[in-house]
Design an enzyme around this catalytic site. Structure first.
Site, short mmCIF file in Angstrom:
data_model
loop_
_atom_site.label_atom_id
_atom_site.label_comp_id
_atom_site.label_asym_id
_atom_site.label_seq_id
_atom_site.Cartn_x
_atom_site.Cartn_y
_atom_site.Cartn_z
N GLU A 1 3.16 -5.96 7.36
CA GLU A 1 2.27 -5.22 8.03
C GLU A 1 2.65 -4.89 9.58
O GLU A 1 2.63 -3.74 10.15
CB GLU A 1 0.65 -5.42 8.16
CG GLU A 1 -0.01 -5.34 6.52
CD GLU A 1 0.45 -5.91 5.50
OE1 GLU A 1 -0.45 -6.00 4.46
OE2 GLU A 1 1.22 -7.18 5.75
N GLY B 1 0.39 -5.52 0.80
CA GLY B 1 -0.85 -5.54 -0.18
C GLY B 1 -0.81 -6.21 -1.07
O GLY B 1 -1.77 -6.76 -1.69
N ILE C 1 0.97 -1.17 -0.05
CA ILE C 1 0.07 0.04 -0.01
C ILE C 1 0.83 1.13 0.12
O ILE C 1 1.97 1.41 0.67
CB ILE C 1 -1.13 0.07 1.18
CG1 ILE C 1 -1.86 -1.00 1.07
CG2 ILE C 1 -1.80 1.24 1.25
CD1 ILE C 1 -2.99 -1.12 1.98
N ASP D 1 -5.12 -6.28 6.98
CA ASP D 1 -6.69 -6.28 7.05
C ASP D 1 -7.17 -6.29 5.58
O ASP D 1 -8.49 -6.35 5.70
CB ASP D 1 -7.13 -5.05 7.80
CG ASP D 1 -6.61 -3.53 7.04
OD1 ASP D 1 -5.88 -3.63 6.24
OD2 ASP D 1 -6.87 -2.69 7.87
N ASP E 1 -1.89 -9.68 -0.34
CA ASP E 1 -3.19 -9.71 -0.02
C ASP E 1 -4.06 -9.81 -1.47
O ASP E 1 -4.90 -10.58 -1.59
CB ASP E 1 -3.73 -8.08 0.43
CG ASP E 1 -3.48 -8.02 1.84
OD1 ASP E 1 -3.71 -8.75 2.84
OD2 ASP E 1 -3.06 -6.66 2.14
#
Length: 275
Positions: A148, A125, A69, A156, A128
């Site tokens: 993270e 991310g 991210i 998350d 993810d």
């Protein structure tokens, strides 16, 4: 075809039903900005609804797949959520997180198979994103990290929910709690990727060949297999069998089945209608 700030959709061969969805911020190592979380589900929906698309390859432009991210986006979210009354700011943050989660889950909601082709960094991310994909391949230079905890946050956007069923609970604990970097070879040993290719060029060629082979199959069978596998993750064997029985009672008797059987008997390649 619509243009995007963070993505590019490419059809490399006009005769092919394999489309490429490319993370397209190479100067930022394809970090996921707030624009990405708006554009990504929109792009997937357009590909899903396009009858010319049978299989989607997700990759990153440049030397890296995804560096995670965008930190400026993370700061922006944090600043916005810190303003105002605590209860309302917390509710606003929860809505933002849920919206970002939905953008990643859009991969699973897409009926067409999505294959991740990973080179270079796949961080935070990026993990993810690939854990939501249906199949994952990488090049020899690929490396991964669930970063993270190093940013003092809990992942998350899906890694903690999807990774354990891919690599096992103990391995997911190790990778998520240590935030350690691991190689493409280790990712293969863990089951995170299905194959490691020698170079990015080999990765592109190999994954395209695999995708073209999938695209030649019945689109009804591909869609149904993806849906049943995803649903069966959260079902007992008995429930999963019941679900696929219901699915096939609706979908089994089709022109695709007749064409597949006819092609087998006549020893020719089947030709299926678009979905």
């Amino acid at each position: 075809m619509e243009s995007y700030k963070t993505l590019e959709i490419v059809r490399k061969n006009t005769d092919s039903s394999v489309f490429h969805l490319i993370l397209n911020r190479p100067s930022q190592l394809n970090a996921l900005s707030l624009d990405f979380f708006f554009e990504f589900p929109k792009a997937l929906t357009s590909l899903d609804q396009n009858p010319d698309v049978a299989v989607i390859i997700l990759s990153g432009a440049g030397k890296h797949f995804c560096s995670g991210i965008d930190l400026s986006s993370l700061s922006s979210i944090s600043e916005r959520s810190a303003s105002g009354e605590k209860g309302r700011s917390s509710e606003r943050l929860r809505r933002r997180i849920k919206s970002m989660q939905a953008a990643i889950t859009a991969v699973e909601h897409c009926r067409k198979p999505v294959i991740a082709a990973i080179n270079g960094a796949c961080i935070g991310g990026g993990v993810d994103l690939i854990t939501a994909c249906d199949i994952r391949y990488c090049s020899e230079d690929a490396f991964f990290a669930i970063k993270e905890v190093d940013l003092a946050i809990v992942a998350d956007l899906g890694t903690l929910q999807r990774l354990p069923s891919i690599v096992g609970h103990a391995n997911a604990m190790d990778l998520a709690l240590t935030a350690r970097r691991f190689s493409g070879r280790e990712a293969k040993d863990l089951g995170l990727v299905s194959q490691v290719f020698g170079s990015k060029s080999d990765l592109d060629k190999g994954v395209t060949t695999i995708a073209e082979g999938m695209a030649a199959k019945s689109p009804l069978a591909l869609t149904g297999t993806k849906e049943v596998l995803l649903r069966s993750r959260e079902m007992s064997v008995e429930q999963g069998l019941d679900y696929v029985a219901t699915w096939n009672s609706a979908m089994l008797i089709s022109d695709d089945l007749n064409e597949a059987v006819s092609a087998q008997i006549m020893k020719r390649q089947p030709r299926f209608a678009k979905l």
